[in-house]
Scaffold this active site. Structure first.
Site, short mmCIF file in Angstrom:
data_model
loop_
_atom_site.label_atom_id
_atom_site.label_comp_id
_atom_site.label_asym_id
_atom_site.label_seq_id
_atom_site.Cartn_x
_atom_site.Cartn_y
_atom_site.Cartn_z
N ASP A 134 0.85 -1.20 0.00
CA ASP A 134 0.00 0.00 0.00
C ASP A 134 0.88 1.25 0.00
O ASP A 134 2.08 1.17 0.26
CB ASP A 134 -0.98 0.01 1.19
CG ASP A 134 -0.31 -0.30 2.52
OD1 ASP A 134 0.93 -0.22 2.62
OD2 ASP A 134 -1.03 -0.61 3.49
N ASN B 43 -8.73 -0.96 13.04
CA ASN B 43 -10.14 -1.09 12.63
C ASN B 43 -10.35 -2.33 11.75
O ASN B 43 -11.36 -2.45 11.07
CB ASN B 43 -10.58 0.16 11.87
CG ASN B 43 -9.71 0.41 10.64
OD1 ASN B 43 -8.74 -0.31 10.39
ND2 ASN B 43 -10.06 1.42 9.86
N HIS C 159 -8.38 -3.21 9.19
CA HIS C 159 -7.94 -3.12 7.79
C HIS C 159 -6.73 -4.01 7.56
O HIS C 159 -5.95 -4.29 8.47
CB HIS C 159 -7.68 -1.67 7.35
CG HIS C 159 -6.46 -0.99 7.89
ND1 HIS C 159 -6.48 0.33 8.29
CD2 HIS C 159 -5.20 -1.41 8.09
CE1 HIS C 159 -5.27 0.67 8.68
NE2 HIS C 159 -4.47 -0.37 8.57
N GLU D 79 -9.75 -0.47 3.87
CA GLU D 79 -10.46 0.07 5.03
C GLU D 79 -11.89 -0.48 5.08
O GLU D 79 -12.48 -0.78 4.04
CB GLU D 79 -10.55 1.60 4.89
CG GLU D 79 -9.21 2.32 4.95
CD GLU D 79 -8.75 2.57 6.37
OE1 GLU D 79 -8.84 1.67 7.21
OE2 GLU D 79 -8.27 3.69 6.63
#
Ligand code: GLP
Length: 244
Positions: free
Chosen positions: A67, A136, A138, A143
């Site tokens: 990423d 969270n 991810h 996401e």
């Protein structure tokens, strides 16, 4: 889903380094997708040391970036490509030509993502993916909500990710708002996936990842659907979860 639960982060690093070394031994042409973030850094340091000691050949190992933030200029110290370079590519001595990265300042992000997916497919897909776990849920920068079929693409960082990434760069204002991420589809198709998780702060999200419902709201929960996943965690993160 398999799990290796170790006493502490040092032992987690050792396990992860051994898994990577095993994968490269088995396949010298390995296609590797390595996470940045803090969690795998000990493993990468150990890996580099061990590979140097063994004089292991990495000339044919190929790396695809997991990423990248968008909107940063070349050379910016926050580029995840730079982090990957410093922590893994340089210490291992992987030839620059073997690395497929993202451009933070790409004029056409959609085209860059299509090219990335095509290059990954042409390389035979990922052989080994090393993931960290976002607070969270991810993986990469997939996401929530992210379903299993989503390809490599642009995303907007969630407030939670901006908060967690602020720790890398000295404040939320220094965290870019957009990123590109290797897609859920590409990650889940990896022939081996290692999810590295340490620390009590990740305990709750790890429990949701491993034992909660499989849902786009916790993208990492899709790892439950793959038999090729090994979670390497320390006891602080694993908590009381039963071993799979
Ligand atoms: C970051 C990155 C992920 C990373 C995860 C966990 O936001 N996008 O690739 O794996 O969050 O990071 P850390 O290991 O620092 O907890």
């Amino acid at each position: 889903m398999n799990a290796i639960v170790s006493d502490n982060p040092t032992m987690v690093s050792r396990e992860v380094a051994d898994l990577v070394i095993g994968a490269i031994r088995k396949d010298p042409d390995l296609v590797l997708i390595p996470a940045t973030g803090n969690t795998p850094m000990g493993a990468y340091a150990r890996l580099a040391k061990q590979m140097r000691r063994d004089a292991a050949d990495v000339a044919h190992v190929r790396v695809f970036q997991l990423d990248e933030y968008l909107d940063l200029p070349p050379g910016d110290s926050r580029l995840l490509s730079g982090w990957m370079q410093r922590s893994l590519i340089d210490p291992l001595g992987i030839p620059p030509a073997n690395v497929t990265g993202f451009r933070s300042d790409a004029p056409d992000v959609t085209a860059m993502c299509r090219e990335y997916d095509a290059a990954l497919e042409a390389a035979g897909g990922a052989g080994l993916t090393i993931l960290g776990l976002g607070p969270n849920g991810h993986i990469g920068f997939n996401e929530p909500p992210s379903g299993a079929d989503l390809p490599t693409r642009e995303i907007a960082l969630t407030p939670e990710s901006i908060r967690s990434n602020a720790g890398y760069w000295g404040g939320e204002a220094r965290v870019p708002l957009r990123a590109v991420t290797c897609g859920m589809a590409q990650l889940l198709a990896s022939r081996q996936i290692v999810l590295v998780v340490t620390g009590e702060g990740k305990r709750e999200i790890l429990a949701r990842t491993v034992a909660g419902p499989v849902t786009p709201d916790v993208p990492a929960s899709f790892l439950q659907t793959s038999p090729n996943v090994t979670i390497v965690a320390d006891r602080a993160a694993w908590g009381d979860l039963p071993l799979p």
